[in-house]
Structures are given as C-alpha cells and as structure tokens.
Design a protein around this motif. Structure first.
Motif, PDB file in Angstrom:
ATOM      1  N   ALA A 165       0.814  -1.229   0.000  1.00  0.00           N
ATOM      2  CA  ALA A 165       0.000   0.000   0.000  1.00  0.00           C
ATOM      3  C   ALA A 165       0.842   1.271   0.000  1.00  0.00           C
ATOM      4  O   ALA A 165       0.301   2.363  -0.206  1.00  0.00           O
ATOM      5  N   LEU A 169      -1.210   5.017  -0.757  1.00  0.00           N
ATOM      6  CA  LEU A 169      -1.789   5.864   0.292  1.00  0.00           C
ATOM      7  C   LEU A 169      -0.743   6.092   1.373  1.00  0.00           C
ATOM      8  O   LEU A 169       0.168   5.282   1.549  1.00  0.00           O
ATOM      9  N   ILE A 171       0.472   5.561   4.658  1.00  0.00           N
ATOM     10  CA  ILE A 171       0.205   4.630   5.763  1.00  0.00           C
ATOM     11  C   ILE A 171       0.268   5.373   7.093  1.00  0.00           C
ATOM     12  O   ILE A 171       1.095   6.261   7.275  1.00  0.00           O
ATOM     13  N   TYR A 173      -1.040   5.279  11.615  1.00  0.00           N
ATOM     14  CA  TYR A 173      -1.704   4.642  12.750  1.00  0.00           C
ATOM     15  C   TYR A 173      -2.094   5.727  13.731  1.00  0.00           C
ATOM     16  O   TYR A 173      -1.547   6.826  13.729  1.00  0.00           O
ATOM     17  N   HIS A 174      -3.081   5.401  14.565  1.00  0.00           N
ATOM     18  CA  HIS A 174      -3.481   6.315  15.629  1.00  0.00           C
ATOM     19  C   HIS A 174      -2.429   6.267  16.727  1.00  0.00           C
ATOM     20  O   HIS A 174      -2.041   5.175  17.160  1.00  0.00           O
ATOM     21  N   LEU A 259      -1.396  -5.283  15.945  1.00  0.00           N
ATOM     22  CA  LEU A 259      -2.294  -4.267  15.406  1.00  0.00           C
ATOM     23  C   LEU A 259      -1.622  -2.893  15.441  1.00  0.00           C
ATOM     24  O   LEU A 259      -2.261  -1.878  15.672  1.00  0.00           O
ATOM     25  N   GLY A 260      -0.316  -2.879  15.259  1.00  0.00           N
ATOM     26  CA  GLY A 260       0.402  -1.617  15.207  1.00  0.00           C
ATOM     27  C   GLY A 260       1.098  -1.285  16.509  1.00  0.00           C
ATOM     28  O   GLY A 260       0.981  -2.006  17.504  1.00  0.00           O
ATOM     29  N   PRO A 261       1.834  -0.167  16.500  1.00  0.00           N
ATOM     30  CA  PRO A 261       2.584   0.237  17.690  1.00  0.00           C
ATOM     31  C   PRO A 261       1.633   0.612  18.819  1.00  0.00           C
ATOM     32  O   PRO A 261       0.585   1.205  18.593  1.00  0.00           O
ATOM     33  N   PHE A 262       2.016   0.265  20.050  1.00  0.00           N
ATOM     34  CA  PHE A 262       1.163   0.589  21.202  1.00  0.00           C
ATOM     35  C   PHE A 262       2.075   1.046  22.346  1.00  0.00           C
ATOM     36  O   PHE A 262       2.526   2.194  22.363  1.00  0.00           O
ATOM     37  N   ASN A 358     -12.433   8.860   4.531  1.00  0.00           N
ATOM     38  CA  ASN A 358     -13.499   7.963   5.013  1.00  0.00           C
ATOM     39  C   ASN A 358     -14.523   8.706   5.864  1.00  0.00           C
ATOM     40  O   ASN A 358     -15.385   8.070   6.483  1.00  0.00           O
TER      41      ASN A 358
ATOM     42  N   TYR B 173      -4.508  -1.613  20.176  1.00  0.00           N
ATOM     43  CA  TYR B 173      -4.069  -0.501  19.323  1.00  0.00           C
ATOM     44  C   TYR B 173      -4.812   0.745  19.762  1.00  0.00           C
ATOM     45  O   TYR B 173      -5.870   0.669  20.393  1.00  0.00           O
ATOM     46  N   GLY B 175      -7.190   3.707  19.130  1.00  0.00           N
ATOM     47  CA  GLY B 175      -8.306   3.987  18.241  1.00  0.00           C
ATOM     48  C   GLY B 175      -8.458   5.487  18.028  1.00  0.00           C
ATOM     49  O   GLY B 175      -7.685   6.284  18.566  1.00  0.00           O
ATOM     50  N   GLU B 256      -4.998  -1.414   3.883  1.00  0.00           N
ATOM     51  CA  GLU B 256      -4.199  -0.357   4.506  1.00  0.00           C
ATOM     52  C   GLU B 256      -3.278  -0.864   5.608  1.00  0.00           C
ATOM     53  O   GLU B 256      -2.302  -0.216   5.971  1.00  0.00           O
ATOM     54  N   GLN B 257      -3.639  -2.023   6.198  1.00  0.00           N
ATOM     55  CA  GLN B 257      -3.075  -2.378   7.496  1.00  0.00           C
ATOM     56  C   GLN B 257      -1.607  -2.774   7.434  1.00  0.00           C
ATOM     57  O   GLN B 257      -1.261  -3.880   7.033  1.00  0.00           O
ATOM     58  N   VAL B 258      -0.742  -1.858   7.842  1.00  0.00           N
ATOM     59  CA  VAL B 258       0.680  -2.125   8.025  1.00  0.00           C
ATOM     60  C   VAL B 258       1.029  -1.847   9.484  1.00  0.00           C
ATOM     61  O   VAL B 258       1.649  -2.662  10.149  1.00  0.00           O
ATOM     62  N   LEU B 259       0.550  -0.711   9.973  1.00  0.00           N
ATOM     63  CA  LEU B 259       0.771  -0.320  11.365  1.00  0.00           C
ATOM     64  C   LEU B 259      -0.540  -0.376  12.145  1.00  0.00           C
ATOM     65  O   LEU B 259      -0.783   0.435  13.035  1.00  0.00           O
ATOM     66  N   GLY B 260      -1.415  -1.298  11.780  1.00  0.00           N
ATOM     67  CA  GLY B 260      -2.660  -1.448  12.508  1.00  0.00           C
ATOM     68  C   GLY B 260      -3.830  -0.807  11.789  1.00  0.00           C
ATOM     69  O   GLY B 260      -3.679  -0.177  10.747  1.00  0.00           O
ATOM     70  N   PRO B 261      -5.030  -0.988  12.367  1.00  0.00           N
ATOM     71  CA  PRO B 261      -6.250  -0.445  11.747  1.00  0.00           C
ATOM     72  C   PRO B 261      -6.220   1.078  11.758  1.00  0.00           C
ATOM     73  O   PRO B 261      -5.742   1.684  12.712  1.00  0.00           O
ATOM     74  N   PHE B 262      -6.750   1.684  10.710  1.00  0.00           N
ATOM     75  CA  PHE B 262      -6.759   3.157  10.639  1.00  0.00           C
ATOM     76  C   PHE B 262      -8.105   3.581  10.032  1.00  0.00           C
ATOM     77  O   PHE B 262      -9.113   3.596  10.737  1.00  0.00           O
ATOM     78  N   LEU B 263      -8.141   3.834   8.717  1.00  0.00           N
ATOM     79  CA  LEU B 263      -9.398   4.312   8.122  1.00  0.00           C
ATOM     80  C   LEU B 263     -10.477   3.231   8.088  1.00  0.00           C
ATOM     81  O   LEU B 263     -11.662   3.543   7.949  1.00  0.00           O
ATOM     82  N   GLY B 264     -10.068   1.973   8.228  1.00  0.00           N
ATOM     83  CA  GLY B 264     -11.051   0.886   8.264  1.00  0.00           C
ATOM     84  C   GLY B 264     -11.901   0.898   9.520  1.00  0.00           C
ATOM     85  O   GLY B 264     -12.908   0.187   9.604  1.00  0.00           O
ATOM     86  N   SER B 266     -11.951   4.231  11.622  1.00  0.00           N
ATOM     87  CA  SER B 266     -12.151   5.595  12.126  1.00  0.00           C
ATOM     88  C   SER B 266     -13.301   6.345  11.457  1.00  0.00           C
ATOM     89  O   SER B 266     -13.453   7.544  11.657  1.00  0.00           O
TER      90      SER B 266
END
Lengths: 450, 450
Positions: A165, A169, A171, A173-174, A259-262, A358, B173, B175, B256-264, B266
């Motif tokens: 991706a 786009l 990329i 994360y929150h 699910l990403g960095p935390f 979105n 993650y 949100g 999109e998911q590389v660093l976790g959920p985002f626009l999917g 939010s």
C-alpha cells in the motif's frame, strides 16, 4: 498560489536584538505560536528572538485595536491554549502576527509604548515553563519516508521491503494523545515485555530505545464528520508545524506489534513548543518532484494542482546526540542526522485528504506526524536503528563511545530550518529530551510466574 | 473483596413503574450515568426505567443535602459531561446513586416532593437527544478474545493462527477518539482504497462492512504519567462500562493495514449511552477460570489476587440484525450473536495494568474496548466475518435474504444483561446503528489516474 504579505518582508528587522542575530530561529518573519505557564497561569504566546509575547498581557495592554481581527485572535487564547484560535479562519492568526510585526519592527511607531511594558509583555523564553501549545484531541502518526520504510523492511528480511500500500496511500496509525509532552526534561525509560537474547519473554526496563525525527502538522479548522477534506483545501485546515520526536522502545514494539505500535510508543512523545505557522512558511513552499514513471498512478482524491505546485518545503532537519560523558567533558553534541523534507513520499495535504477520505473528522489541535524523515543518504538516516544498520554497525562518537540504542543520560535535540534565497531563514526551535533511568516497578522488579 | 450496599438490595422497587418491569434494563439497582441535550443545553443524567434523572434539575431541586458527597457529585456534572465526576473518588458517584435510590424507591419519604417536580426532574429517555457521556481523551481497542483472534488467523491461512504475544499480554491498538458517536442514527458507509475482485486497487464506497460486539470500560480517576497502575488497583480507576460497536470496513482494513487499523475503523464507532457503574455490577462479579496448563505463566504485573477472584462478570451479550426488507414486513430483528464475557482471555484490570505498565497515563473519560467478544460456539461469533466463515457460508435470514457483509439499510443492535441468582438482573440499554449509503465523493466519484 501562495500569497506573501508584509510579514514576509525580508528587509524587516526587529528592535529586539536577539531576533536579528544570524541564524536566529525566531526573526520577525517567523512569529510562531506557543503556550507557557507564568505566575502559575497558562498563557499563550508568540516567540520573537529570545523572548515571547505574553498574549494575555497583550490583550490588556491597549496596543491592539479593540474589535479588530488581531484583538479577537488574542482574546481567543485567554484560556492559555491555542485551540480556539486554531479553530478560527486563518485571517485571525494572520492579523495578530501582522499586528505584532508592526509593534516589534525596528521603526514601529508604538515602539516606546511597548517598551514601557516590556516586563509584562515580553518575558525571556528561558524564564518560562513551556507547555503543549494546545489540547490534542487525537494524534496520528504517518509512515511517509520510502527510505525509512524500505530499510526497516530489509532489516526484517522481507522479499519486498515496501508494503504493497505504500505508494497508494500514506500509511498511518493512531497514536496516543495523553503521553504527548512538550520538549525538554526527562524521557523515562519504560518497562515492557520483550524477547531477551535467548528468545525468552521477559518484563523489565526496555533495552532498545530509539528516537525518530519527524515534522508534525497541527490542525486548525476541523472538518465535519462524514465530510472529507479535498487535497487542495487541506492548507486551509493546517495551522502550522512543529518538530516531533516519536521516541520508540523497539524491543517492546517488536514483541507487541500485531495491530500496530502501542506501548512501544505511548510512554512519551515530544513536540517542539512553537508552532511555525503555515503563513510564515509560505516563502519556502516548493513544487513536488515528478512521480517515478514506474510508480502507480496517483488517485484523484490525493492529487491537487495546488499541492503539486507548492506541497513541498525548503526545509532541512537535524538531530544531535549528547551523552553524559560528552557533556562532562564539555564537548558539543554530535550531529547524527541531516535530512530534508524532500525525503517524504507524501505531502501533509495528502495526509489530510487521506485521513478524512473515510469521513473521519479532524479537530482543531489534532497532531499529524510525518513519520521518520529518513533519506537515501547515510547522513539522512533519522533514527538510530537506521544509523546503525539495525545494530550491525554501531554509531561511533568522537570520544570513542559507541551506541546501538539510546542509553540513560543520552539526550537528543531535533532542529529544523527553512531556507531559500531572497527570504529570511526561519527555524523551529528545538525538540529536546534526555533518557532517564526506569523507575523501579511497583509490582516488583523481578517478575515471577504466578 | 466486593462490598454490597443498600443500592444492591434485591427487594427494592421504584415508584417509577417502568423500572420494575420484568427484563427492564434500568431497575433501581442499576442507575447508570449518561448525558443528553435538553432545551439546547448539555446535561448529565441517571437512567431509571424509561426515564432519566436530569442532574442539572436535581442540583437546583433542594432534594440533596447541601455539601454532601451526593450534592458535590451532582454539581460536578454541571458542564453536561461526566468527566469531572469520573475524576473524583468512587464514593462521590456512589453517594449520588445512593441518594437517588432513596428518592426513587417505592417507600421513599420524599416521594411526593420528587413527584411535584417530575417534568423537570424525570424526562422520558425517548424525549431526549442522548450524547456521549463524556469527552474521550483517548480511545484504546484491545484484542482479547482467543476465538476471534484464532478464527481470523485461520482465515488468513496462518500456520499458527494465534500471534505469539497473545497469551503474554492483551494486544491493543490506539483507536480514533473523534469519530466515537453515541448509539443511534446513521452509520455512513465510508469511501476508501481497497483491492477489488480482480486485485486492482480502487477507491470507492467500502463494500465489506462489518460490526464487532465489544464491551468497553470508561476510565474514572487517571494515573500520573510514568506511574503504572497495579492490576489489583485497576478497579479503583474504572468508572463503569458501556457497549461498543467497533464498525469495521474490512476491505479498507485489509489493504491499509501495516501499522494497525486506521481508516477501516475511524469512520464511526458507536457506544451505548449509559455507563453501567462498576458499583452496580458488583453483585455479578465472578472468579476467573484457571489458566490452561500449557499456557505461558502469567507475569506478576498482570496477576492480582483480587482480579483472579472477581475479574469476571456474569454478563451475556447479544447482537440483533434487521434489514430494510425485514422492517418493511414488520418482522422482528434477528438475533445473530449470543455470547458471554467469559470468552475474553484477559480482564479489564489486566488491560489497565498492561496499558499503564510503560508509564502511559490514562485520563478520566478514556475508553478501553475489549475487542470482539467471540466464543468457541457458532452462536457466539460476534461479527459477520466469523458468522459467515469469512464469507464462505453466507448468513441466511428467515425471509430468505443472505449476507456476507452489512448492506445499506441494515441495522445492528447490541445489548447485554448481567444476571445472577439472588440479584436483580440489570441491562446496558442498546447500542444501535444503521448503515446509510455512502455520500458522493467531493473530488469526483470516478477516480482517474492523475
């Protein structure tokens, strides 16, 4: 098309000498916004040289025309944060910067009146406890450097080091908003779970701390829920920019990341205190480089004619490292990174357009980090993981010390400068943090099976 | 050890008849907190039967003893949100619930005085515009159902469907807080980038919408930055619980998911309006099941004697689906999920202890979602992806309709009930949302290469 006005006039000088020094970050052409505590009260301010205009004092000074846009902008910061000012159209902050430039320029008609109130109006920045400039509702961190992303993919041994991706786009994360802190002071080494050298899962002070040099955009006016921002309207929604150090506990991150960095990030993120406004950066705008011929086509909602023309910035960024030994020996901090905003594959306008595509709503004071701004050159690697080739080639300092990660007492200072012929160069101030030893863990340092 | 008090007395009834109906979510033993708009002003409230106590009206009613903990709790909600009350020790909210129970019980000495002010004090809930109960600083979503996680791992064809960290820590993650919305109304189908059936990357209305049934904890008192919360102190930091529908645009997420959920994620997350307090749930606490003998040992900072003894809840949760055709035919919504909180591998106390173990600070009003509460049984699958075996076995509705994803007009209602012999069962109200068609995209629906 970017419009320049009197605040950009390169001939202007201030009657505040420190604003006119060569290499000053905050000449009269910059006038960035920030916040601080003074007499126990949160206040907003504007930096000029080594001083900050106290906007609460200014509001009561009689120096602004009552009811003017500048006065309304000043009033909007009465609660000591910039959120309300950020939520207003650009012309309010612009009018306040213009009014301040007129009060602070060398030939200001009101110079004597301002100077009578210097103590109240213009404290030295180094006398103030700086604060985050606003309340951050949400913090988003992007991953927009191709070089940073590719190198990390190679360290992981991926056949294709770039995620599919990446070129479609930006990329992201929150991130965690509660653990954002203004530049300065201690960055406490976190505890966390990670795999030790034997592959055992352990809990303890995180061994592999890193910095990440980023630029971050502050959202001004937000968008309504379900209403995306078009890429060429994004500039109207960006109030300005600061430096961001996205401190990373790599050992925690490698183990936790599904699910990403935390927790590998949320122990501390540092931002520089002064928001350099989009307006102040206008003279440094530049066109984007052409997309590579083998890149996938840019989707329409990420393509803006204005963004293509002026989505880049003539902006160089640096990271310096000092260690306890270097400081004790009186040695200067060592520059370890020298990079450029050109190294981002995506623009901030594209980040805003994607983020809202979105329908997600951005709010005044939201923070959008660029991701680590690494370039192709070795000197432009913007974190220790890259600087050491993932630990294989330790960083060697002039005094013989080596590093593959940050140690307690190490201090990182990020800085940036916008420079272009014909314009007065402006800086961002510094984003500073020093690693402090982990606290003893309340539940007992030695972790036993239960 | 959980302490029960008069508010838990199962013999109590209210003089408000709707609170005594069999199966009522909000009997006098519940008294959950929420917020709403009335006469254009944001107010906090407490639900009882089909009514809500208007706390602003209560504060001015003279019914609470001036200066009492109950009166101070009521005053703390004057700004129409619960954040200030949540930041106070539990005894304030507890005193307010006890005072309300004394005013609303069948044999209340002050019943006549309350009834004289019924219009001001006790509006019907269905006459109110409900709001989010507080401002959410940060929203964190966990992944704590082993069954949900394993099924998704199998759909991806992973050799080991469970991530290595799953049994060592509660995976999570960050949100998006800005797109949290209270139950009700439209959930607008988002646009996004995804791969179509031919593998082409396209941008358009997301085709694969799903719901996810979760329970979420609201943080009360926060912790200081760098100061972790011990697992057995976590209960003191949880104000209460609501239902959460973590709507997911799976097609966006997969791409999109590389660093976790985002626009999917939010574009919209729904929470039920009423916070069922930790105090009201005390009778429904239960001990945790023993850890499987082949599970890795639980680390000490995630093990609490109190949490082991009462970290579970006797709580069943449901999801119902209705479609436009079902509604037009006057048919009831179809129950598609029936699950239990036992299906979580981690407790909320463990989530709090893990979240703060790196020093990250939680703030009053922060929201922690459990992740999808799927169980081993087919009936306990808590999202459509699982209910359809990742699309292979479409969901068949009584009227012959089939679903592999949510379609425009589909409505999901989440509900939950705590039940235990000897206690009056309490409910959570509902978390409702209906999918609305995507808006036309401002940049042009048809995406062209630029």
């Amino acid at each position: 098309m970017t419009v320049l006005n009197a605040t950009h006039d390169p001939a202007r000088r201030s009657w505040i000498d420190s604003a006119n020094l060569p290499g000053a970050d905050f000449p009269i052409q910059n006038l960035p916004f920030g916040a601080f505590e003074r007499d126990g009260v949160a206040r907003a301010g504007v930096a000029i040289g080594e001083h900050a205009v106290d906007l609460q004092a200014l509001a009561g000074s009689g120096l602004l025309d009552a009811g003017s846009d500048a006065a309304l902008a000043c009033e909007a910061t009465r609660d000591g944060t910039l959120n309300r000012l950020m939520a207003m159209p650009h012309r309010y902050a612009s009018a306040l910067r213009a009014a301040l430039a007129d009060l602070l320029k060398s030939d200001a008609p009101q110079r004597a009146r301002v100077q009578q109130q210097t103590d109240a109006l213009l404290p030295r920045i180094d006398s103030l406890a700086l604060r985050l400039p606003c309340e951050v509702g949400d913090y988003t961190d992007f991953l927009t450097s191709l070089h940073h992303t590719e190198r990390h993919g190679r360290y992981k041994g991926l056949a294709d080091p770039l995620p599919p991706a990446f070129k479609s786009l930006p990329i992201a994360y929150h991130g965690r908003a509660s653990s954002l802190r203004v530049s300065g002071g201690d960055v406490r080494r976190p505890h966390g779970q990670y795999r030790d050298a034997n592959g055992q899962i352990v809990f303890g002070p995180a061994p592999a701390l890193d910095f990440e040099l980023e630029l971050a955009a502050w959202i001004g006016q937000g968008n309504a829920f379900t209403q995306p921002i078009a890429v060429d309207d994004a500039a109207a929604h960006i109030f300005g920019y600061s430096l961001l150090n996205d401190w990373s506990a790599k050992s925690i991150q490698w183990f936790e990341q599904v699910l990403g960095p935390f927790l590998g990030k949320s122990f501390h993120s540092s931002v520089s205190p002064w928001i350099v406004t989009s307006e102040a950066l206008a003279p440094f705008r530049k066109a984007l480089a052409a997309r590579a011929s083998d890149d996938p086509p840019l989707m329409a909602h990420l393509h803006g004619a204005r963004d293509q023309q002026e989505g880049g910035l003539h902006l160089e960024l640096h990271a310096h490292l000092s260690t306890r030994h270097l400081r004790e020996a009186g040695a200067d901090a060592v520059r370890i990174t020298h990079t450029h905003l050109d190294n981002l594959y995506w623009t901030f306008a594209q980040m805003v357009a994607h983020h809202t595509s979105n329908g997600c709503n951005l709010r005044p004071g939201d923070l959008l980090g660029s991701g680590t701004i690494s370039g192709a050159d070795d000197a432009a690697r913007a974190c220790i993981t890259e600087l050491t080739n993932a630990g294989r080639d330790p960083l060697r300092l002039p005094n013989g010390e080596t590093r593959t990660a940050l140690e307690d007492g190490d201090e990182i200072v990020l800085s940036a400068r916008a420079t272009k012929a014909g314009a007065v160069s402006i800086g961002f101030g510094e984003c500073r943090g020093r690693i402090a030893p982990a606290f003893a863990f309340a539940s007992g340092e030695a972790e036993a099976a239960a």
